[in-house]
Write a protein that holds these residues in place. Sequence first.
Motif, short mmCIF file in Angstrom:
data_model
loop_
_atom_site.label_atom_id
_atom_site.label_comp_id
_atom_site.label_asym_id
_atom_site.label_seq_id
_atom_site.Cartn_x
_atom_site.Cartn_y
_atom_site.Cartn_z
N PHE A 1 0.84 -1.20 0.00
CA PHE A 1 0.00 0.00 0.00
C PHE A 1 0.88 1.25 0.00
N ALA B 1 -8.68 3.87 -5.86
CA ALA B 1 -8.37 3.05 -4.68
C ALA B 1 -7.08 2.30 -4.95
N ALA C 1 -3.52 -6.67 1.24
CA ALA C 1 -4.82 -6.70 1.92
C ALA C 1 -5.61 -7.96 1.60
N ILE C 2 -5.24 -8.64 0.54
CA ILE C 2 -5.98 -9.84 0.14
C ILE C 2 -5.37 -11.06 0.83
N PHE D 1 -13.61 -6.90 -3.72
CA PHE D 1 -13.55 -5.59 -3.05
C PHE D 1 -14.21 -4.51 -3.91
N GLN E 1 -16.65 -5.10 -5.78
CA GLN E 1 -18.04 -5.56 -5.97
C GLN E 1 -18.41 -5.57 -7.44
N SER F 1 -17.92 -0.10 2.75
CA SER F 1 -17.25 -0.93 1.75
C SER F 1 -16.28 -0.08 0.92
N PHE F 2 -15.24 -0.73 0.38
CA PHE F 2 -14.38 -0.04 -0.59
C PHE F 2 -15.22 0.72 -1.62
N ILE G 1 -8.66 2.52 3.12
CA ILE G 1 -8.40 1.36 3.99
C ILE G 1 -9.75 0.99 4.59
N GLU H 1 -13.20 -3.90 5.47
CA GLU H 1 -13.46 -5.03 4.58
C GLU H 1 -12.16 -5.78 4.25
N ALA H 2 -11.07 -5.04 4.17
CA ALA H 2 -9.78 -5.65 3.80
C ALA H 2 -9.02 -6.14 5.02
#
Lengths: 239, 239
Positions: free
Chosen positions: A132, A148, A154-155, A171, A173, B131-132, B150, B153-154
């Motif tokens: 990041f 973003a 983060a995954i 993420f 969606q 959410s992102f 950030i 969710e992550a």
Amino acid sequence: MSLDKVKALTFDTGGTILDWHTGFSTAMADVGAKHGIEKDWGSLANEMRRKSLGRMLRLGENEPPTYNFDDSHRMSLDEVCAANGLDAFSEEERRTIWWDRAHNLQCWPDFPDTLPKLRSKYICASFTILSFRIIIDTARKNGLSWDAVISCEAIGKYKILPEAYAGCAKFLQLDPSECLMVACHNFDLDAAKAAGYITAFVRRPDEWGPEGPPDPEPNPQHDIIVDTFPELAEAVGAA
Amino acid sequence: MSLDKVKALTFDTGGTILDWHTGFSTAMADVGAKHGIEKDWGSLANEMRRKSLGRMLRLGENEPPTYNFDDSHRMSLDEVCAANGLDAFSEEERRTIWWDRAHNLQCWPDFPDTLPKLRSKYICASFTILSFRIIIDTARKNGLSWDAVISCEAIGKYKILPEAYAGCAKFLQLDPSECLMVACHNFDLDAAKAAGYITAFVRRPDEWGPEGPPDPEPNPQHDIIVDTFPELAEAVGAA
């Protein structure tokens, strides 16, 4: 191939957006000059890249990652130094390479003016194995505004694991078919394609300096193949 | 309290940046009007918020989350409809509330011009239980450029769990004491403070509409207490 469904462009960032070769080779040369050492710094930068990339790809496959790309840069530089008689490089000097320079890499010159055009039509996210913080810092330095940053950090699963691509789409969606993966690397795009993404290959012939990229020719399965970011903008209707 | 060490401002975003009350109450009123129904829509919007927030806080404490804030909005709206004789609201109409409006919330008017000033000195990240995608979409709508989003969710652990604050600092590669948490909620700031963050309370008296916020008075432990974002910029030396 239709782009009608595409809502987001997800960008590989190291190499595709950022010129790590120039950054690392000049940073190493700077430290070398302090010690009066002459080496093929471009070649050593590439060696560092190969090692650091090797540490990251598929990371998290069997157990949760215990390091990120900054750690990988640090460890890989240490190895390059050890193998090439650069023990004189102090810890502080090494940090100017693996942290300071990594967080201040220049982006390719055809990207900053194109990103806002792409963003006017699509969500544009950095989707990266870099940390990041590297993306945050290099974006600030180069005046880039990502919608973003989706770091594999983060995954917990790194490219080219299918879970990385699924995680990014989750993420956002979006269905993978609503995501266009942009990269200069077949390995990344092939994995994205296998995960259901649309793919765009942008050639970056200078990514590895004079040595040239190890796999420069785009696999023909990619939906878009271009030489520059303005051409990408044209291809996706955002020029 | 010294701000000398602070490198990043992490922003609670729902409520602190986004005016969910106006957004949800007008969206509900719009659908109600189609059906000729009159209700206290502001009160119902607050009920939806209480329910959706309740579903998210501490989520992930005992097991990995199985839903995000969009799902929470959907489930909470369904409950509000069921409890208030709004069964006539169709699934599609409900979606215009829990998805379309949530992703198009207006931000408070004193923020957009202040964010670039804050970013000139600090990393500015949305650190959110939303959410992102809500942050991405609302940033695009309001012309906000975050350095990063950030989302809990992550992290897999939601505020006010300590792991959420530790996770955000970890992704930023900062010590918590280098992070200034900005919010209009004591619960968020108190948890951030306990995790080692510096804290800034920004009053948002209209967050809950005429009803007023449930906990409007800042706890005195917060390092900065201001009424507006321009005042925050002054307080952190970025005006």
